[in-house]
Write an enzyme that holds these catalytic residues in place. Structure first.
Site, PDB file in Angstrom:
ATOM      1  N   GLU A 103      87.325   6.162  10.487  1.00 43.06           N
ATOM      2  CA  GLU A 103      86.565   4.910  10.494  1.00 43.06           C
ATOM      3  C   GLU A 103      85.179   5.234  11.051  1.00 43.06           C
ATOM      4  O   GLU A 103      85.057   6.044  11.972  1.00 43.06           O
ATOM      5  CB  GLU A 103      87.245   3.879  11.409  1.00 43.06           C
ATOM      6  CG  GLU A 103      88.616   3.454  10.956  1.00 43.06           C
ATOM      7  CD  GLU A 103      88.588   2.580   9.704  1.00 43.06           C
ATOM      8  OE1 GLU A 103      87.571   1.899   9.462  1.00 43.06           O
ATOM      9  OE2 GLU A 103      89.587   2.609   8.956  1.00 43.06           O
ATOM     10  N   LEU A 144      91.217  15.606  28.883  1.00 41.78           N
ATOM     11  CA  LEU A 144      90.340  15.425  27.714  1.00 41.78           C
ATOM     12  C   LEU A 144      89.869  16.786  27.190  1.00 41.78           C
ATOM     13  O   LEU A 144      89.522  17.675  27.971  1.00 41.78           O
ATOM     14  CB  LEU A 144      89.120  14.589  28.133  1.00 41.78           C
ATOM     15  CG  LEU A 144      88.032  14.408  27.077  1.00 41.78           C
ATOM     16  CD1 LEU A 144      88.528  13.576  25.906  1.00 41.78           C
ATOM     17  CD2 LEU A 144      86.795  13.760  27.698  1.00 41.78           C
ATOM     18  N   ASP A 203      72.437  10.369  18.325  1.00 39.75           N
ATOM     19  CA  ASP A 203      71.096  10.308  17.737  1.00 39.75           C
ATOM     20  C   ASP A 203      70.203   9.335  18.510  1.00 39.75           C
ATOM     21  O   ASP A 203      70.695   8.349  19.052  1.00 39.75           O
ATOM     22  CB  ASP A 203      71.239   9.857  16.268  1.00 39.75           C
ATOM     23  CG  ASP A 203      70.014  10.183  15.449  1.00 39.75           C
ATOM     24  OD1 ASP A 203      69.081  10.833  15.974  1.00 39.75           O
ATOM     25  OD2 ASP A 203      69.965   9.770  14.278  1.00 39.75           O
ATOM     26  N   GLY A 204      68.919   9.618  18.496  1.00 34.17           N
ATOM     27  CA  GLY A 204      67.948   8.661  19.054  1.00 34.17           C
ATOM     28  C   GLY A 204      67.288   9.087  20.357  1.00 34.17           C
ATOM     29  O   GLY A 204      66.554   8.299  20.962  1.00 34.17           O
ATOM     30  N   ASN A 205      67.514  10.317  20.782  1.00 36.24           N
ATOM     31  CA  ASN A 205      66.892  10.786  22.027  1.00 36.24           C
ATOM     32  C   ASN A 205      65.367  10.757  21.924  1.00 36.24           C
ATOM     33  O   ASN A 205      64.679  10.371  22.865  1.00 36.24           O
ATOM     34  CB  ASN A 205      67.302  12.233  22.331  1.00 36.24           C
ATOM     35  CG  ASN A 205      68.780  12.379  22.594  1.00 36.24           C
ATOM     36  OD1 ASN A 205      69.462  11.390  22.827  1.00 36.24           O
ATOM     37  ND2 ASN A 205      69.284  13.606  22.558  1.00 36.24           N
ATOM     38  N   GLY A 206      64.849  11.206  20.756  1.00 34.66           N
ATOM     39  CA  GLY A 206      63.397  11.275  20.568  1.00 34.66           C
ATOM     40  C   GLY A 206      62.780   9.880  20.636  1.00 34.66           C
ATOM     41  O   GLY A 206      61.770   9.667  21.308  1.00 34.66           O
ATOM     42  N   HIS A 251      66.034  14.198  25.462  1.00 33.34           N
ATOM     43  CA  HIS A 251      67.239  15.050  25.389  1.00 33.34           C
ATOM     44  C   HIS A 251      67.921  15.147  26.762  1.00 33.34           C
ATOM     45  O   HIS A 251      69.140  15.170  26.850  1.00 33.34           O
ATOM     46  CB  HIS A 251      66.876  16.442  24.860  1.00 33.34           C
ATOM     47  CG  HIS A 251      66.405  16.408  23.434  1.00 33.34           C
ATOM     48  ND1 HIS A 251      67.090  15.725  22.450  1.00 33.34           N
ATOM     49  CD2 HIS A 251      65.310  16.945  22.825  1.00 33.34           C
ATOM     50  CE1 HIS A 251      66.442  15.838  21.300  1.00 33.34           C
ATOM     51  NE2 HIS A 251      65.363  16.566  21.500  1.00 33.34           N
ATOM     52  N   SER A 310      72.564  20.912  15.296  1.00 36.77           N
ATOM     53  CA  SER A 310      73.030  21.188  13.933  1.00 36.77           C
ATOM     54  C   SER A 310      72.358  22.436  13.380  1.00 36.77           C
ATOM     55  O   SER A 310      71.345  22.908  13.921  1.00 36.77           O
ATOM     56  CB  SER A 310      72.719  19.992  13.029  1.00 36.77           C
ATOM     57  OG  SER A 310      71.351  19.977  12.698  1.00 36.77           O
ATOM     58  N   TRP A 316      64.023   7.229  22.055  1.00 35.35           N
ATOM     59  CA  TRP A 316      64.179   6.707  23.426  1.00 35.35           C
ATOM     60  C   TRP A 316      62.996   7.176  24.276  1.00 35.35           C
ATOM     61  O   TRP A 316      62.406   6.395  25.032  1.00 35.35           O
ATOM     62  CB  TRP A 316      65.500   7.224  24.004  1.00 35.35           C
ATOM     63  CG  TRP A 316      65.850   6.725  25.372  1.00 35.35           C
ATOM     64  CD1 TRP A 316      66.610   5.629  25.681  1.00 35.35           C
ATOM     65  CD2 TRP A 316      65.472   7.324  26.626  1.00 35.35           C
ATOM     66  NE1 TRP A 316      66.725   5.504  27.046  1.00 35.35           N
ATOM     67  CE2 TRP A 316      66.045   6.525  27.641  1.00 35.35           C
ATOM     68  CE3 TRP A 316      64.721   8.433  26.985  1.00 35.35           C
ATOM     69  CZ2 TRP A 316      65.871   6.814  29.000  1.00 35.35           C
ATOM     70  CZ3 TRP A 316      64.543   8.723  28.339  1.00 35.35           C
ATOM     71  CH2 TRP A 316      65.113   7.922  29.329  1.00 35.35           C
TER      72      TRP A 316
HETATM   73  C1  FPP Z   1      69.306  13.665  18.236  1.00 35.65           C
HETATM   74  O1  FPP Z   1      68.222  12.887  18.713  1.00 35.65           O
HETATM   75  C2  FPP Z   1      69.756  14.567  19.254  1.00 35.65           C
HETATM   76  C3  FPP Z   1      69.762  15.933  19.140  1.00 35.65           C
HETATM   77  C4  FPP Z   1      69.323  16.653  17.958  1.00 35.65           C
HETATM   78  C5  FPP Z   1      70.200  16.764  20.255  1.00 35.65           C
HETATM   79  C6  FPP Z   1      71.417  16.251  20.959  1.00 35.65           C
HETATM   80  C7  FPP Z   1      71.335  16.730  22.328  1.00 35.65           C
HETATM   81  C8  FPP Z   1      71.754  16.029  23.403  1.00 35.65           C
HETATM   82  C9  FPP Z   1      72.410  14.724  23.370  1.00 35.65           C
HETATM   83  C10 FPP Z   1      71.522  16.540  24.730  1.00 35.65           C
HETATM   84  C11 FPP Z   1      71.927  17.911  24.913  1.00 35.65           C
HETATM   85  C12 FPP Z   1      73.365  18.065  25.088  1.00 35.65           C
HETATM   86  C13 FPP Z   1      73.818  19.251  25.425  1.00 35.65           C
HETATM   87  C14 FPP Z   1      75.263  19.493  25.604  1.00 35.65           C
HETATM   88  C15 FPP Z   1      72.869  20.351  25.624  1.00 35.65           C
HETATM   89  P1  FPP Z   1      66.847  13.025  17.978  1.00 35.65           P
HETATM   90  O2  FPP Z   1      66.001  13.998  18.712  1.00 35.65           O
HETATM   91  O3  FPP Z   1      67.056  13.362  16.539  1.00 35.65           O
HETATM   92  O4  FPP Z   1      66.280  11.591  18.134  1.00 35.65           O
HETATM   93  P2  FPP Z   1      65.236  10.866  17.161  1.00 35.65           P
HETATM   94  O5  FPP Z   1      65.939  10.736  15.843  1.00 35.65           O
HETATM   95  O6  FPP Z   1      65.009   9.566  17.855  1.00 35.65           O
HETATM   96  O7  FPP Z   1      64.014  11.726  17.121  1.00 35.65           O
END
Ligand code: FPP
Length: 246
Positions: free
Chosen positions: A213, A137, A26-29, A43, A71, A31
């Site tokens: 955990e 892995l 979580d947290g890509n947005g 992402h 999801s 970032w």
């Molecule tokens: C949550 O961050 C991240 C997602 C919903 C997507 C996860 C995707 C990746 C890590 C990259 C793609 C990986 C593959 C294998 C294609 P968010 O967007 O909810 O962040 P925020 O809560 O800060 O907005």
């Protein structure tokens, strides 16, 4: 193995590395926002972080890594963002996963893939097939995955077996249910990590986390690195796991 946390030197017991780690990335947005970049740049950085963490898990001897990539609820995001994540996934399937196969990495997808574009479904099937005999892995990617959706699909499959007379309802055990899940045959995660400060499970692996955990960190997923992973494992190793016993 020793690692440095600030001024402290901490030790990880290499004989007690969790067998299965599951991560809510979580947290890509956020970032991206911090850098005034579009969400899709977050992402992309998240996908690169995943590539590094796969290498780190290999180096530490983790056997299973499950990551929440998309999801069942993520379809509610803007079309532009959904398209960007799907494009990243396409690239991932074409490049990174092929490289990982050279490193003996096995891959599968959990979730309802029939809603994904046909070309992506085909790539997934191909990679699952190509990597099926690898024994390093094992990376499980959760795509269009929801824990409740997985349980619904499991119950549907189970009901079909009962209707056919192949299964007797009175003999259903936890093992029977487990065998109908997307994760059938995979040991439950000992450690679940969620980045970016949120402390929720968000419909991830509901059945499988009964005794896991949890480790929550404020670090945003694209910044999560080897050091962060070692801190999570250190925290896990310093807890007492009782599984309901004493
Ligand atoms: C949550 O961050 C991240 C997602 C919903 C997507 C996860 C995707 C990746 C890590 C990259 C793609 C990986 C593959 C294998 C294609 P968010 O967007 O909810 O962040 P925020 O809560 O800060 O907005």
């Amino acid at each position: 193995m020793f690692f440095q946390k600030g001024t402290q030197t901490l030790e990880i017991d290499m004989t007690r590395i969790p067998n299965h780690i599951a991560i809510i990335m979580d947290g890509n947005g956020r970032w991206a926002k911090k850098r005034s970049l579009p969400r899709k740049a977050g992402h992309k950085a998240g996908a690169e972080a995943l590539e590094r963490i796969i290498d780190d898990c290999r180096a530490l001897g983790v056997k299973h890594l499950t990551v929440y990539a998309f999801s069942t609820e993520n379809w509610k995001r803007s079309q532009e963002e959904v398209d960007a994540i799907m494009d990243l996934l396409r690239q991932y399937l074409k490049t990174y996963f092929r490289r990982f196969m050279k490193d003996n990495v096995k891959m599968n997808v959990i979730g309802e893939i029939s809603r994904l574009d046909g070309d992506i479904q085909e790539q997934i099937r191909e990679i699952e097939k190509l990597s099926k005999d690898k024994d390093g892995l094992f990376v499980h990617i959760a795509l269009n995955y929801g824990g409740r959706d997985e349980l619904c699909r499991a119950v549907q499959k189970l009901a079909v077996q009962i209707e056919k007379g192949a299964l007797d309802s009175e003999t259903i055990t936890e093992d029977t249910i487990e065998s109908f899940l997307d994760t059938a045959g995979t040991p439950d995660p000992e450690l679940v990590i969620r980045t970016s400060g949120e402390e929720r499970i968000s419909n991830f692996l509901l059945w499988q986390i009964a005794y896991s955990e949890f480790y929550f960190t404020d670090t945003l997923w694209p910044d999560f690195n080897r050091q962060s992973l070692e801190e999570a494992i250190y925290s896990y190793q310093n807890r007492e796991r009782r599984f309901g016993g004493r």
